[in-house]
Motif scaffolding. Structure first.
Motif, PDB file in Angstrom:
ATOM      1  N   LEU A  91      -3.057  13.575  -5.346  1.00 13.59           N
ATOM      2  CA  LEU A  91      -3.629  13.406  -4.004  1.00 13.59           C
ATOM      3  C   LEU A  91      -5.153  13.390  -4.092  1.00 13.59           C
ATOM      4  O   LEU A  91      -5.818  12.599  -3.416  1.00 13.59           O
ATOM      5  N   GLY A  92      -5.693  14.273  -4.943  1.00 15.37           N
ATOM      6  CA  GLY A  92      -7.142  14.291  -5.148  1.00 15.37           C
ATOM      7  C   GLY A  92      -7.639  12.973  -5.705  1.00 15.37           C
ATOM      8  O   GLY A  92      -8.640  12.423  -5.246  1.00 15.37           O
ATOM      9  N   GLY A  93      -6.916  12.450  -6.722  1.00 11.32           N
ATOM     10  CA  GLY A  93      -7.313  11.177  -7.333  1.00 11.32           C
ATOM     11  C   GLY A  93      -7.228  10.040  -6.335  1.00 11.32           C
ATOM     12  O   GLY A  93      -8.107   9.159  -6.291  1.00 11.32           O
ATOM     13  N   LEU A  94      -6.181  10.065  -5.517  1.00  9.77           N
ATOM     14  CA  LEU A  94      -6.018   9.045  -4.477  1.00  9.77           C
ATOM     15  C   LEU A  94      -7.188   9.122  -3.500  1.00  9.77           C
ATOM     16  O   LEU A  94      -7.781   8.104  -3.135  1.00  9.77           O
ATOM     17  N   ALA A 105       1.263  21.028  -8.963  1.00  9.39           N
ATOM     18  CA  ALA A 105      -0.122  20.821  -9.388  1.00  9.39           C
ATOM     19  C   ALA A 105      -0.367  19.340  -9.650  1.00  9.39           C
ATOM     20  O   ALA A 105      -1.412  18.797  -9.276  1.00  9.39           O
ATOM     21  N   GLY A 106       0.614  18.670 -10.288  1.00  6.57           N
ATOM     22  CA  GLY A 106       0.467  17.238 -10.553  1.00  6.57           C
ATOM     23  C   GLY A 106       0.344  16.452  -9.254  1.00  6.57           C
ATOM     24  O   GLY A 106      -0.493  15.544  -9.144  1.00  6.57           O
ATOM     25  N   LEU A 157       1.556   9.170  -6.274  1.00  5.84           N
ATOM     26  CA  LEU A 157       2.033  10.546  -6.169  1.00  5.84           C
ATOM     27  C   LEU A 157       3.167  10.809  -7.158  1.00  5.84           C
ATOM     28  O   LEU A 157       3.257  11.890  -7.757  1.00  5.84           O
ATOM     29  N   GLY A 158       4.025   9.792  -7.343  1.00  5.34           N
ATOM     30  CA  GLY A 158       5.120   9.934  -8.304  1.00  5.34           C
ATOM     31  C   GLY A 158       4.590  10.127  -9.714  1.00  5.34           C
ATOM     32  O   GLY A 158       5.105  10.957 -10.483  1.00  5.34           O
ATOM     33  N   ALA A 159       3.532   9.377 -10.055  1.00  9.28           N
ATOM     34  CA  ALA A 159       2.947   9.524 -11.390  1.00  9.28           C
ATOM     35  C   ALA A 159       2.412  10.940 -11.569  1.00  9.28           C
ATOM     36  O   ALA A 159       2.600  11.567 -12.624  1.00  9.28           O
ATOM     37  N   ILE A 170       0.840  -1.206   0.000  1.00  7.77           N
ATOM     38  CA  ILE A 170       0.000   0.000   0.000  1.00  7.77           C
ATOM     39  C   ILE A 170       0.871   1.250   0.000  1.00  7.77           C
ATOM     40  O   ILE A 170       0.637   2.187  -0.775  1.00  7.77           O
ATOM     41  N   ALA A 171       1.903   1.238   0.857  1.00  4.65           N
ATOM     42  CA  ALA A 171       2.779   2.408   0.937  1.00  4.65           C
ATOM     43  C   ALA A 171       3.465   2.647  -0.406  1.00  4.65           C
ATOM     44  O   ALA A 171       3.508   3.784  -0.901  1.00  4.65           O
ATOM     45  N   LEU A 172       3.965   1.561  -1.008  1.00  8.73           N
ATOM     46  CA  LEU A 172       4.594   1.702  -2.327  1.00  8.73           C
ATOM     47  C   LEU A 172       3.594   2.232  -3.352  1.00  8.73           C
ATOM     48  O   LEU A 172       3.915   3.087  -4.177  1.00  8.73           O
ATOM     49  N   GLY A 173       2.364   1.711  -3.267  1.00  6.86           N
ATOM     50  CA  GLY A 173       1.317   2.122  -4.200  1.00  6.86           C
ATOM     51  C   GLY A 173       1.049   3.613  -4.095  1.00  6.86           C
ATOM     52  O   GLY A 173       0.950   4.315  -5.107  1.00  6.86           O
ATOM     53  N   ILE A 174       0.949   4.102  -2.856  1.00  6.52           N
ATOM     54  CA  ILE A 174       0.688   5.540  -2.665  1.00  6.52           C
ATOM     55  C   ILE A 174       1.826   6.362  -3.257  1.00  6.52           C
ATOM     56  O   ILE A 174       1.602   7.348  -3.971  1.00  6.52           O
TER      57      ILE A 174
END
Lengths: 324, 314
Positions: free
Chosen positions: A225-228, A219-220, A101-103, A93-97
């Motif tokens: 964060l919004g998408g998450l 902004a990205g 955010l990296g994307a 999960i941590a890696l996924g988050i």
């Protein structure tokens, strides 16, 4: 005294937005069938937070006199990635988050590089990159669905100690962590300066190019964060959910007192702008106005709200000031 | 010949050349691309986007933008077809076309007054107006049982073919194009668009009635959207929700690909036509190749970026 007056003038628009939000909120919780409880407050906050993240990201680009029309697509792409990556063991999960955010940051970096070094107008460049991001989102998730870790979702969508809505804490925390250090540093000053007087900022030796790229990257990250958060809220991903967020983010930025010409504004005000849009929707829902009439009333209120800004024309003494 | 070549600016030449190149490459791989039936069908598809782009260009030349295209199209189509079915067809029904154009002009007038007189940034004002137009459509569609019946004129414009071959929509787009090109070259209104786009203050000081020109450009853009909406309704035999959405961003992209500066003040109409053709052709080639939607979006974005990067090199 003069200092105070200057401060008031500089955040006057944000104050106006907050006053409007306060009035709306009083109305909202007055007509809410459950009244003001921590549950109803959390639900309200959950409705606001995804848009608020996107709008705050948009605002940072607008500060630098840019515009990000791909922000909804980044939001949708992050949402899709979250619905694939954010589940499994805590480590996964941590890696996924981090990956989500990296994307978001990578998308923002692409926007920034194309706009600043490719010298393409932000409006049109981000239409093109937005199409690319939407395509990527469709590859990740061709049809809506997927899964997001439920324990994590509970942690961020309920409340803490029966006092604070969790999503609001997340928003405030992420906003403070990401924007405060930048804002008070060199890059933040350069972002504002680039929006207010690009040539002077450049001639003064401010890192204008780096600042504008940084604005798109931030902004990205905010959009992702919004998408998450939308993923946490809906426990799924949808590649086509972005466009309303792009448009609403611009509306929220303007309602929050940030000039589209750049160089001024605050994220606190923009939060109020996003909250106004969402609260208005909820308020109309609870007042029992015919649901069919609600979109029209919402549009009319948006029109009136942005038209209020033109009252300043009454104070203009020199006709030429109008044309700036 | 050289004079003609010089009169067409560099971006226009580039877009026309890339369109032609794309067509030749596609045609060599798949001969069906060279058939006149296929080409006419492409023009037919392009006509809807072309009509939208013609209006969008007038506004973009001013350095403004019209984001109210989607629901102006839908509103014009919805209310005009509803009028036609209420009037029960026949000659009274044909008045529906006027109803649609008046709706387009009114939306444009609201846009123009907000931007030119109230000085609200067009980006946000036209967005707000679009939201209201959507609200009006939703309210109407939910309140009444809406019968959507395009007027015969709309059907003819959307589906008809002159001499059984040339789609009427293409002829309509051609006529509109001639009108816009002439207006930009010869009329005072068209000539004023450029200086206002370059600097409204300077234009105002030079005695240009800037407010009136801006309002007129938005009204023209609104009417183009309405026209596109009605022809599309005639083509599809009905008005439908979200019919305008696929035309907003491609319309702007076509104008900018054609070399019109999004900041205003620069651009020529031939480029816009070329941009529309390029976007339509790319879409069509990708769908013939049965590329999935995802790859189509990515290619579409990459092409726009590549073309724009090419211009900015100059």
């Amino acid at each position: 005294m003069n200092h105070l007056r200057n401060r008031l003038a500089s955040c006057g628009a944000a104050l106006l937005a907050w006053s409007a939000l306060a009035i709306l909120l009083i109305g909202y919780f007055a007509v809410h069938p459950r009244g003001l409880t921590i549950d109803s407050l959390s639900i309200w906050s959950n409705q606001v937070v995804a848009l608020a993240f996107v709008a705050m990201g948009q605002a940072i680009v607008v500060f630098s006199r840019g515009l990000d029309l791909s922000i909804g697509a980044i939001f949708a792409l992050s949402n899709c990635l979250a619905s694939v990556l954010v589940n499994g063991t805590p480590f996964e999960i941590a890696l996924g988050i981090l990956a989500v955010l990296g994307a978001g940051a990578a998308c923002g970096l692409l926007n920034g590089v194309v706009v600043v070094f490719g010298r393409i107008q932000a409006i049109i460049a981000t239409i093109a990159t937005g199409a690319i991001f939407t395509g990527l989102a469709l590859i990740v998730r061709p049809i809506p669905g997927g899964a997001v870790d439920e324990a994590l979702s509970d942690f961020f969508t309920y409340d803490y100690f029966g006092l604070l809505p969790a999503s609001l804490v997340l928003l405030a925390g992420a906003g403070a962590l990401l924007w405060w250090p930048v804002k008070s540093g060199l890059i933040g000053r350069a972002i504002m300066a680039a929006g207010s007087q690009p040539q002077s900022a450049y001639m003064s030796g401010l890192p204008v190019h780096r600042a504008r790229v940084a604005a798109f990257v931030l902004a990205g990250i905010f959009a992702s964060l919004g998408g998450l958060f939308l993923g946490l809220q809906t426990l799924s991903g949808d590649a086509n959910g972005g466009i309303p967020y792009t448009l609403n983010s611009i509306a929220a930025v303007v309602l929050g007192g940030t000039s589209l010409a750049g160089g001024s504004g605050s994220l606190i005000g923009v939060f109020a702008g996003a909250a106004i849009i969402r609260t208005l929707g909820g308020l109309l829902f609870f007042t029992g106005i015919s649901p069919l009439a609600q979109p029209f009333i919402q549009g009319a209120i948006l029109c009136i709200a942005v038209a209020i800004g033109s009252l300043r024309l009454l104070r203009v003494r020199n006709r030429l000031e109008v044309y700036r | 010949m050289t004079a003609l070549a010089r009169s067409i600016d560099a971006p226009t030449r580039t877009v026309f050349a890339s369109t032609a190149l794309l067509l030749i490459v596609a045609g060599v791989c798949l001969p069906q691309f060279f058939s006149s039936a296929y080409l006419l069908q492409q023009l037919h598809t392009a006509a809807f986007l072309g009509i939208v782009a013609a209006g969008a260009m007038l506004v973009i030349l001013l350095g403004h933008i019209d984001l109210s295209v989607p629901w102006t199209m839908t509103a014009a189509a919805t209310f005009s077809t509803a009028y036609v079915s209420a009037a029960g067809g026949g000659l009274p029904g044909e008045v529906g076309v006027l109803v649609g154009l008046v709706i387009g002009a009114s939306v444009g007038l609201i846009n123009g007054v907000g931007v030119a007189v109230l000085r609200i940034p067009s980006m946000i004002w036209t967005l707000a107006v679009d939201t209201m137009a959507r609200g009006a459509c939703v309210y109407y569609a939910g309140q009444y049982v809406v019968k959507s019946q395009p007027a015969l004129l709309m059907q003819w414009a959307g589906q008809g073919k002159l001499f059984g071959t040339v789609p009427v929509a293409v002829v309509l787009w051609g006529l509109l194009s001639i009108l816009v090109a002439l207006a930009l070259k010869k009329s005072l209104f068209g000539r004023y668009l450029y200086p206002i786009g370059a600097s409204e203050t300077v234009a105002y000081l030079s005695g240009v009635p800037t407010r009136r020109v801006i309002v007129a450009a938005f009204v023209a853009s609104g009417m183009c959207s309405a026209l596109a909406g009605m022809v599309l309704a005639g083509y599809a035999n009905q008005a439908y929700q979200n019919m305008g959405e696929p035309y907003l961003l491609p319309g702007i992209a076509a104008v900018v690909l054609g070399g019109t500066s999004i900041a205003g003040g620069k651009g020529n109409y031939a480029g816009t036509v070329a941009g529309v053709l390029l976007i339509t052709l790319v879409g069509s080639i990708l769908s013939v190749l049965q590329v999935p939607e995802a790859a189509r979006q990515i290619t579409y974005g990459l092409i726009i970026l590549a073309m724009l990067a090419f211009y900015s090199r100059r």
